[in-house]
Structure formats: structure tokens, C-alpha cells
Design a protein around this motif. Structure first.
Motif, mmCIF file in Angstrom:
data_model
loop_
_atom_site.group_PDB
_atom_site.id
_atom_site.type_symbol
_atom_site.label_atom_id
_atom_site.label_comp_id
_atom_site.label_asym_id
_atom_site.label_seq_id
_atom_site.Cartn_x
_atom_site.Cartn_y
_atom_site.Cartn_z
ATOM 1 N N LEU A 336 0.671 -1.351 -0.123
ATOM 2 C CA LEU A 336 -0.002 0.011 -0.044
ATOM 3 C C LEU A 336 0.933 1.269 -0.257
ATOM 4 C CD1 LEU A 336 -2.698 -1.133 2.592
ATOM 5 C CD2 LEU A 336 -3.422 -0.265 0.235
ATOM 6 N N ALA A 337 2.015 1.290 0.642
ATOM 7 C CA ALA A 337 2.816 2.299 0.780
ATOM 8 C C ALA A 337 3.306 2.922 -0.634
ATOM 9 C CB ALA A 337 4.061 2.045 1.411
ATOM 10 N N GLN A 338 3.355 1.822 -1.742
ATOM 11 C CA GLN A 338 3.885 2.342 -2.938
ATOM 12 C C GLN A 338 2.593 2.998 -3.670
ATOM 13 O OE1 GLN A 338 5.654 -1.354 -5.074
ATOM 14 N NE2 GLN A 338 5.650 -2.111 -3.010
ATOM 15 N N ILE A 339 1.542 3.102 -3.317
ATOM 16 C CA ILE A 339 0.517 3.911 -3.999
ATOM 17 C C ILE A 339 0.664 5.420 -3.736
ATOM 18 C CG2 ILE A 339 -2.031 4.256 -4.059
ATOM 19 C CD1 ILE A 339 -2.411 1.424 -3.279
ATOM 20 N N ASP A 340 0.402 6.102 -4.801
ATOM 21 C CA ASP A 340 0.732 7.555 -4.850
ATOM 22 C C ASP A 340 0.085 8.414 -3.991
ATOM 23 O OD1 ASP A 340 -1.570 7.611 -6.365
ATOM 24 O OD2 ASP A 340 -0.529 9.112 -8.036
#
Length: 559
Positions: A336-340
């Protein structure tokens, strides 16, 4: 009616026996950095060199103070008063004239007068954690001269580090001045440098003044203002000090920026609707006033702030812990941390706060949340609609729906739109392509426990974007086929290094050997090793690979 006073006062009337400044425990610690301390000196220097005798104003401070008493709680102005004290102490310790040194020492510390019943004490007392340090290393005569030698290991708080660093920076600058120029600065500060001192005997009145002044652009975050309202509601004493300590521990654990962001998420969790006004207006109205003020300030800190701050740290640092199942939960945080965007944060925090002891439930919830978040990310859903969806989810969760929340599921239309994006030229969407490829790579190695920690990951083409004339690529693909396949999922791989503009146009066999391997050997991305095991790269190969990869993603995301 409460008596409110506001006066323009020169510094020699501020740093005198009329005021016994103290910083309440609920205030945030001293936090000015070297740049801000240097800016203060630069502003004073500019005023000094301006060639006029006009007053120079340093802004305002807000105090709780009885007219007949010198005791003054600093509600606003701590950073400025502390830095001015440091500056006066540095000038004192650099002074060559004993008389000037004595005068400056009296500005920093009350020398005491038996005839007036005044005992010797510092003019300014910091919060408990830093008061003794500040007195010993700044306010004591000669103390700033030894500050450069003070080891970092002896600094117990960030505030103490800031005090040391700012004193050293100011001393370094001023030690290069002549004694005459330093004297000119002292005289300018004492005689024609002014503060606007606002004082009221009532704590709640001071907090209202503080809130109004600092909602108009001064250097405080909304969290600082909420702190004054919440902990100020407790009044003074041991209880207020204990709650203030919990608040500060939470802020230190998160860091100032993330702590400020937490209040945005708390507003969303309680209001369950998209923000329509600034946080300073909505948070008190939507969170504090209906739930925690007046009379429930400690409840807010104990049941909301501290647990949600702990949840934020677990989410941010991928550090959820449990007897079993924690690895799966932390894996979802990494994805989820890779979502912008961070619009998913409030839902994740709600889950950790309410179901933190159930890792199996969390694993299922975050699987569904990642599916929803990834779908909206891939479909490039704009902010308003995205936030509204998460608000719906919070309402569903709060009403008891849990894993069967309608807003957590994808409609048939949403699933079709997501598949359509995945089937298309995914490389052309710069924001989503790496997320899709990394998620797919994880699916291909599911169960292996692989976690990539490469500082650099790039998305590369197998069939190059601009193959050279006469190359094998031109023989194996028609212009239409190249246009169709070049930017699609099947033709993309992951590398952990920068691409080589010359090597990326190699024919397939050479490219595998020189571009997809290299000095460090075969890269460890499943997508790329699949290509290395493939003998030819043709439209037929790509069609089979496209179908297989799409199938993997559609299964993982239940599309």
C-alpha cells in the motif's frame, strides 16, 4: 470581564524582573533549527545596519499573567524567547568588558535583590525535561563557551540538541565580529528592539488569543493549537503534566510532519466525510467539541491520540507485531505504501485501532483494502471520488459491516475498467506501471517470502521502443505488432539498475545475456527471470505471456 493587556515593549523591559517566564508542560518542546536561529540574527543585523533609529519589531508573545505578579506562562512565543535568551547568553560570554558581561547576565538571569525580595533565578524556565540543561549550559555565565565540546550522547532530547546547535551557530557567527560591532548589536537589541506582549490572567482567554493569532500563518501546526485547547482544558497540575508527556511522546515517535498528518486522518475517521474546510475549523467542530471538550481531554489523549499514534507507527514502519500472521499484515503495508496517495491511511488506522489483536482479520481486511486502493490507483480515480469512497468505507466499518462492507468490494463495472487498464499499454502511465509490475512479480513468487530492498528499480522493455533498422526485431514484428505490444504488460520487466540506452536495443539473445544479467549475475525479479528462460520473443510469445500474466493479476485481485 477578563483583563487583556497588549503593550509594545523593548527587550530590556521584557528580560527584567517584571517577568518570570515559564513554559507550561503541555507546550511543544523548543524546536527552532539552526537556519531559524541564524535568520533571527540576520534580521537583527539588517536592522542594525539599516542606518536608522526606528524601532525593530520581533513579533508578539502571549502570556497568562496576573497584573500584580511577575509569574508569566508563555502560551505563544516560546521559540522566540528561548532563541533570544541563547543569543543574549552568547553575547554575554563573548563580551570582553566585565560591565557589559554583567548587564547581559542580568538579562538572562535575575540576579536577585534582597531589598525587593527577589531571589536569583533564570528569567526563562523551559519545560521540565529541558529546564536544568538550559540553565546549566546556556543561562549560567560562561556556559556557552563549552557547548561546542558537549557530546551528542549527553543530549537527552531533540530540544537540547537544538539548543546546543543554535548556540554554537550563533557563537560561530558572532565570534567573527569585532567587540565594537557586538556592542552595537546589544544596544540595538536592548533599546530599539520590541516585542508586542499580550497578557491575560485567564488561561482559556490566552488559548483563544493563541488560536486566533496562530491560525493566521505564524509558525505553528494545527496540532500545536489543538494541544493548547485539549491540554489547556485540564488546567495545571500533575494530571495536565502527565497528559502533556504522553502527547509529546506520541509526537516524538511519529515526528512532527507525520504527527500533524495524523490529525487529518483522525478528522476523517470521526467525520467520515471529505474535508470541506481547513483542519483548524473542522477538527474542533467534528472531533473535539462533540466528543472530548469540555471535560474529556484526558480521554482524547488516552483513547484516541496515543493508540492511533501507535497504529500510525506500525503502519508507516511496517512494524505490526503479533504471535502469528504479522508478516502478512506488514507485507500489505509495504504494498500500500507504493500507491501515490495516502487516502487509505484512515481506514488502515481504524482497522489497527479496533482489530489490532486479530492478525487473521487484519490480513483479510488489508488484502481487500489493497485490492480497492490498487483498482482506484490503476483507474486513476480523481481525488474527490477516491476520498468519498474511503469515507463510505469508514461509515460501513463504523456501522459494523467489517469485511463484508459494500464499499470495500469492487463493482462489476470497476472490475472491468481495471482489467481494461491492465490489458492496455500500462508502460505509458508513469505513476502506476511500477506498482503493477512489482505487484505482479510478488504474485509470481507468492509463498517465497521475497522482499525487495533495491534502492533502484526500473521498468524496462524487452522488445525495444525504437529498434534499429535491420535488427531481428524488425524481422520478427511488423510495425502494427510493435505498436501494439511494445508498452503492454507482456513486454515489460523489472531491473535493479539504470537502463543502458545502447544495450536496450540489442537483439533478444544478446539483450538477455548483456542487459538482463550483467556483472552481478541474473537479476532476482521473477518477471525478468521468466524472460531469461524464454528462447524467442515474438508476437506469439507475447500473446501467451500476456494472457498468463493477466490471469495471475486477475486472480490475485479477484477481477
Amino acid at each position: 470581564m477578563k483583563q487583556l493587556e497588549a503593550h509594545e515593549m523593548p527587550l530590556d523591559k521584557v528580560f527584567c524582573s517584571d517577568y518570570d517566564f515559564s513554559i507550561p508542560q503541555y507546550q511543544r518542546p523548543y524546536a527552532w533549527e539552526v537556519e531559524q536561529a541564524q535568520q533571527l540574527l540576520s534580521d537583527l543585523t539588517e536592522a542594525l545596519d539599516g542606518g536608522t533609529d526606528e524601532p525593530y519589531f520581533l513579533g508578539s508573545i502571549v502570556l497568562v499573567k496576573q497584573p500584580s505578579d511577575s509569574v508569566a506562562q508563555v502560551i505563544d512565543g516560546q521559540q522566540r524567547l528561548t532563541t533570544l535568551t541563547i543569543l543574549l547568553a552568547v553575547l554575554r560570554d563573548l563580551a570582553e568588558d566585565p560591565a557589559l558581561q554583567s548587564e547581559l547576565d542580568a538579562a538572562v538571569c535575575e540576579p536577585g535583590k534582597i531589598s525587593k525580595g527577589l531571589s536569583a533565578k533564570p528569567r526563562l524556565t523551559l519545560r521540565f525535561k529541558d529546564a536544568e540543561f538550559f540553565h546549566k549550559h546556556v543561562q549560567t555565565k560562561g556556559a556557552t563557551l563549552s557547548l561546542p565540546d558537549l557530546p551528542t550522547a549527553e543530549l537527552k532530547t531533540d530540544a537540547q540538541k537544538a539548543i546546543r546547535d543554535n548556540a554554537n551557530a550563533l557563537a560561530k557567527e558572532l565570534s567573527g565580529w569585532t567587540a565594537s560591532r557586538r556592542l552595537d548589536l546589544v544596544q540595538m537589541m536592548i533599546v530599539r528592539t520590541f516585542l508586542v506582549v499580550v497578557s491575560t490572567p485567564d488561561l482559556s482567554s490566552a488559548h483563544r488569543i493563541f488560536s486566533v493569532m496562530n491560525s493566521r500563518g505564524l509558525d505553528l501546526t494545527p496540532a500545536d493549537i489543538f494541544k493548547s485547547q485539549i491540554i489547556g482544558d485540564l488546567g495545571e497540575g500533575v494530571a495536565a503534566d502527565a497528559v502533556a508527556a504522553k502527547w509529546e511522546d506520541a509526537e516524538q515517535a511519529l515526528g512532527r510532519d507525520d504527527f500533524a498528518e495524523l490529525f487529518l486522518h483522525l478528522r476523517m475517521i470521526y467525520a467520515k466525510e471529505r474535508a470541506k474546510a481547513e483542519l483548524l475549523k473542522e477538527f474542533p467542530r467534528q472531533v473535539l467539541e462533540p466528543h472530548f471538550l469540555p471535560g474529556k481531554a484526558q480521554l482524547f489523549v488516552d483513547d484516541v491520540l496515543v493508540p492511533y499514534a501507535n497504529a500510525y507507527v506500525q503502519m508507516r514502519d511496517h512494524h505490526y507485531s503479533a504471535d502469528a500472521g504479522a508478516d502478512q499484515v506488514n507485507a500489505w503495508f509495504r504494498r500500500l505504501a507504493q500507491i501515490d496517495n495516502n487516502d487509505w491511511h484512515p481506514s488502515a488506522l481504524w482497522a489497527l485501532r479496533t482489530r489490532g489483536n486479530d492478525p487473521e482479520w487484519l490480513n483479510n481486511f488489508f488484502r481487500a483494502l489493497e485490492r480497492l486502493s490498487a483498482s482506484m490507483f490503476i483507474r486513476r480515480m480523481y481525488t474527490t471520488k477516491r476520498v468519498q469512497r474511503y469515507a463510505e468505507l469508514l461509515r460501513d466499518l463504523d456501522s459494523g459491516h467489517g469485511l463484508d462492507s459494500p464499499s470495500l468490494k469492487l463493482t462489476e463495472e470497476e472490475r472491468n475498467a481495471t482489467r481494461e487498464r491492465l490489458e492496455g499499454p500500462v508502460y505509458l502511465d508513469i505513476r502506476t506501471r511500477k506498482y503493477i509490475l512489482l505487484r505482479l512479480d510478488e504474485v509470481l513468487v507468492e509463498g517465497s517470502g521475497v522482499v525487495y530492498s533495491h534502492p533502484l528499480i526500473t521498468v524496462e522493455h524487452v522488445l525495444p521502443q525504437n529498434p534499429k533498422g535491420g535488427s531481428q526485431w524488425m524481422s520478427d514484428f511488423s510495425d502494427e505488432e510493435r505498436q501494439f505490444w511494445t508498452n503492454r504488460l507482456a513486454n515489460l520487466v523489472l531491473l535493479n539498475r539504470y537502463k543502458n540506452s545502447q544495450a536496450q536495443n540489442y537483439d533478444f539473445s544478446t539483450k538477455k545475456e548483456r542487459y538482463f544479467t550483467g556483472k552481478l549475475g541474473v537479476v532476482n525479479f521473477a518477471l525478468t527471470t521468466q524472460v531469461l528462460r524464454t528462447r524467442t520473443w515474438t508476437p506469439i510469445t507475447l500473446q501467451k505471456r500476456q494472457d498468463a500474466l493477466l490471469d495471475e493479476l486477475c486472480t490475485a485481485w479477484q477481477l
